[in-house]
Design an enzyme around this catalytic site. Structure first.
Site, mmCIF file in Angstrom:
data_model
loop_
_atom_site.group_PDB
_atom_site.id
_atom_site.type_symbol
_atom_site.label_atom_id
_atom_site.label_comp_id
_atom_site.label_asym_id
_atom_site.label_seq_id
_atom_site.Cartn_x
_atom_site.Cartn_y
_atom_site.Cartn_z
ATOM 1 N N GLY A 46 38.730 42.172 36.806
ATOM 2 C CA GLY A 46 39.718 41.146 37.172
ATOM 3 C C GLY A 46 41.072 41.323 36.501
ATOM 4 O O GLY A 46 41.893 40.417 36.509
ATOM 5 N N GLU A 59 30.100 38.268 32.852
ATOM 6 C CA GLU A 59 30.527 36.859 32.766
ATOM 7 C C GLU A 59 29.347 35.972 32.376
ATOM 8 O O GLU A 59 29.510 34.995 31.657
ATOM 9 C CB GLU A 59 31.170 36.429 34.100
ATOM 10 C CG GLU A 59 32.545 37.052 34.256
ATOM 11 C CD GLU A 59 32.969 37.317 35.687
ATOM 12 O OE1 GLU A 59 32.339 36.811 36.627
ATOM 13 O OE2 GLU A 59 33.959 38.073 35.850
ATOM 14 N N ASN A 91 30.992 40.882 45.006
ATOM 15 C CA ASN A 91 30.576 39.760 44.161
ATOM 16 C C ASN A 91 31.644 38.673 44.266
ATOM 17 O O ASN A 91 32.730 38.816 43.717
ATOM 18 C CB ASN A 91 30.437 40.249 42.707
ATOM 19 C CG ASN A 91 30.206 39.113 41.731
ATOM 20 O OD1 ASN A 91 29.803 38.015 42.124
ATOM 21 N ND2 ASN A 91 30.438 39.376 40.448
ATOM 22 N N LYS A 141 31.556 35.756 43.002
ATOM 23 C CA LYS A 141 31.589 34.871 41.829
ATOM 24 C C LYS A 141 31.597 33.401 42.293
ATOM 25 O O LYS A 141 31.021 33.092 43.336
ATOM 26 C CB LYS A 141 32.793 35.189 40.946
ATOM 27 C CG LYS A 141 32.958 36.682 40.687
ATOM 28 C CD LYS A 141 33.960 36.981 39.633
ATOM 29 C CE LYS A 141 34.159 38.481 39.571
ATOM 30 N NZ LYS A 141 34.793 38.909 38.356
ATOM 31 N N HIS A 187 25.493 40.178 34.713
ATOM 32 C CA HIS A 187 26.945 40.352 34.824
ATOM 33 C C HIS A 187 27.603 39.944 33.503
ATOM 34 O O HIS A 187 27.144 39.018 32.827
ATOM 35 C CB HIS A 187 27.486 39.492 35.974
ATOM 36 C CG HIS A 187 28.893 39.832 36.337
ATOM 37 N ND1 HIS A 187 29.966 39.389 35.603
ATOM 38 C CD2 HIS A 187 29.403 40.607 37.319
ATOM 39 C CE1 HIS A 187 31.085 39.868 36.137
ATOM 40 N NE2 HIS A 187 30.767 40.615 37.185
ATOM 41 N N GLU A 245 30.419 48.382 34.486
ATOM 42 C CA GLU A 245 31.622 47.560 34.622
ATOM 43 C C GLU A 245 32.257 47.340 33.250
ATOM 44 O O GLU A 245 31.849 46.414 32.516
ATOM 45 C CB GLU A 245 31.254 46.197 35.217
ATOM 46 C CG GLU A 245 30.612 46.269 36.579
ATOM 47 C CD GLU A 245 30.847 44.978 37.350
ATOM 48 O OE1 GLU A 245 31.446 45.058 38.425
ATOM 49 O OE2 GLU A 245 30.448 43.900 36.858
ATOM 50 N N SER A 265 38.162 46.067 38.990
ATOM 51 C CA SER A 265 39.433 46.186 39.716
ATOM 52 C C SER A 265 39.418 47.292 40.774
ATOM 53 O O SER A 265 40.413 47.996 40.971
ATOM 54 C CB SER A 265 40.595 46.382 38.728
ATOM 55 O OG SER A 265 40.714 45.239 37.893
HETATM 56 C C1 PEP Z 1 33.039 42.022 39.103
HETATM 57 O O1 PEP Z 1 33.135 40.825 38.942
HETATM 58 O O2 PEP Z 1 31.922 42.524 39.127
HETATM 59 C C2 PEP Z 1 34.263 42.801 39.269
HETATM 60 C C3 PEP Z 1 34.170 44.095 39.187
HETATM 61 O O3 PEP Z 1 35.431 42.112 39.483
HETATM 62 P P1 PEP Z 1 36.866 42.729 39.911
HETATM 63 O O4 PEP Z 1 36.598 43.706 41.030
HETATM 64 O O5 PEP Z 1 37.657 41.556 40.350
HETATM 65 O O6 PEP Z 1 37.424 43.418 38.713
#
Ligand code: PEP
Length: 251
Positions: A174, A98, A10, A12, A96, A168, A213
Site C-alpha cells: 500500500g 495486517e 485482496n 481488504k 496477512h 509481501e 504495490s
Molecule cells: C496486500 O494487501 O496484500 C497488498 C499487496 O496490497 P497492495 O497491493 O495495495 O500493496
C-alpha cells in the site's frame, strides 16, 4: 516444472455490497477468459454470497481473507473453512501482515489455520514478509524463512505442495514502493529453498506469489522471474479495469 500463474485480489475492508456488485458487473468474464492463469478475488465475507452468484460459470474464483481453524463451535465472530466452501470459496488468505499487526496473529496460530484450510478443502495463501527495520538490519531473509518454517512445520510434504505462499514485504504494501524484481526473486527463491529443505521436490510444485504495490505497469517484469508465479494484489484489485490489466500483463 510448469506452475500455473495465479493472480489474487485482496479487497481488504473495502466495498459495500452495492460496490461489490458493481465491480462484478464491470469485471464479468467468460469461463475461458484467461486460459493459463488462475484469477481469484478475495472480498470481505459480507460480499462473498453476492460474488458467488455473480461469478458463477466465469473464470473468476473466490477466496476469503481469513478463516478460523476449528470446523464449528463456540467461537464468536469466526468463520470456518466449510462455511467458506458453502460460498464456493476455493482459496483463503492466511497470516496477512495486517492481521499479524492489528489482530496480533502469531506464527503458531497461522500454522493451525494453514493446516485447517487444507483439511477443509481450501487452498491457503500464506502471507510472509519482513518490515522495513528488519530489511535495513539485513534480517529479512532469516525472518521470512522463520515465518515459512513455523507456519508449515506440522504439514506433510504432500500437504505443503497444496499451499500458496505470498511474499509481501510490509514496507511495499500500500506504499507505492515495490521490491525490484531481483529483490523479489531472491526472496521467492529463498522461500522455495526453505520449503525444499522441509519437503523436497514438492517445493517445485508450490506457487509463490509476490505482493506489495503490484500494478499493471510492474507485473510483467516481476512475472519474468523464475520463482515468481503470480501476485497478491491489494489496492489495484479494487478497480475492475486495473485488475483486468494486471491479469492481461501477467499472461
Ligand atoms: C496486500 O494487501 O496484500 C497488498 C499487496 O496490497 P497492495 O497491493 O495495495 O500493496
Amino acid at each position: 516444472m510448469e506452475r500455473k500463474p495465479l493472480i489474487a485480489g485482496n479487497w481488504k475492508m473495502h466495498k459495500t455490497l452495492a460496490d461489490a456488485r458493481e465491480f462484478a458487473g464491470a469485471f464479468a468474464a467468460g469461463p475461458d477468459e484467461w486460459p493459463g492463469v488462475d484469477v481469484v478475488v478475495c472480498p470481505p465475507f459480507t460480499a462473498l454470497a453476492a460474488l458467488q452468484e455473480a461469478f458463477e460459470g466465469s473464470a473468476v474464483m473466490l477466496g476469503a481473507q481469513d478463516m478460523f481453524y476449528e470446523k464449528q463451535g463456540a467461537y464468536t465472530g469466526e468463520i470456518s473453512g466449510s462455511m467458506l466452501q458453502d460460498l464456493s470459496c476455493r482459496f483463503v488468505i492466511v497470516g496477512h501482515s495486517e492481521r499479524r499487526e492489528f489482530i496480533r496473529e502469531m506464527d503458531e496460530f497461522i500454522g493451525l489455520k494453514v493446516h485447517a484450510a487444507l483439511i477443509q478443502g481450501l487452498t491457503p495463501i500464506l502471507c510472509v514478509g519482513e518490515n522495513l527495520k528488519q530489511r535495513e538490519q539485513g534480517k529479512a531473509l532469516g525472518f521470512v524463512r522463520g515465518q515459512v518454517e513455523k507456519a508449515l512445520v506440522d504439514l506433510s510434504s504432500a500437504e505443503m505442495g497444496g499451499v500458496v505462499i505470498a511474499y509481501e514485504p510490509i514496507w511495499a504494501i500500500g506504499t507505492g514502493k515495490t521490491a525490484t524484481s531481483e529483490e523479489a526473486e531472491r526472496m521467492c527463491q529463498a522461500i522455495r529453498m526453505t520449503v525444499a529443505g522441509m519437503a523436497g521436490g514438492v517445493a517445485q510444485e508450490m506457487r509463490i506469489l509476490y505482493g506489495g504495490s503490484v500494478n499493471k505497469e510492474n507485473i510483467a517484469e516481476l512475472m519474468r522471474e523464475p520463482n515468481i508465479d503470480g501476485a497478491l494484489v491489494g489496492g489495484a484489485s479494487l478497480k475492475a479495469a486495473e485488475f483486468r490489466g494486471i491479469i492481461e500483463q501477467a499472461r
